[in-house]
Motif scaffolding. Sequence first.
Motif: not given
Length: 55
Positions: A9-10, A16-17, A12-14
């Motif tokens: 999750l982390l 994308v953002w 993927a967030l890193i």
Amino acid sequence: MSGVAIAFLLVALIVVWGGLVASILYLRRRPESSEYPPGGEDDHREDEAPIEHDT
């Protein structure tokens, strides 16, 4: 949630953002050009238009 799920999750967030932030910074540094290369002028050839086919 398991530790592996949180890690993914982390990541993927890193990704994308981080991509969003990187693209914003790139566009702020190099905005869209106001001049385009030659060859895109309209020469008003109505009689030699491409053939349109019904599909």
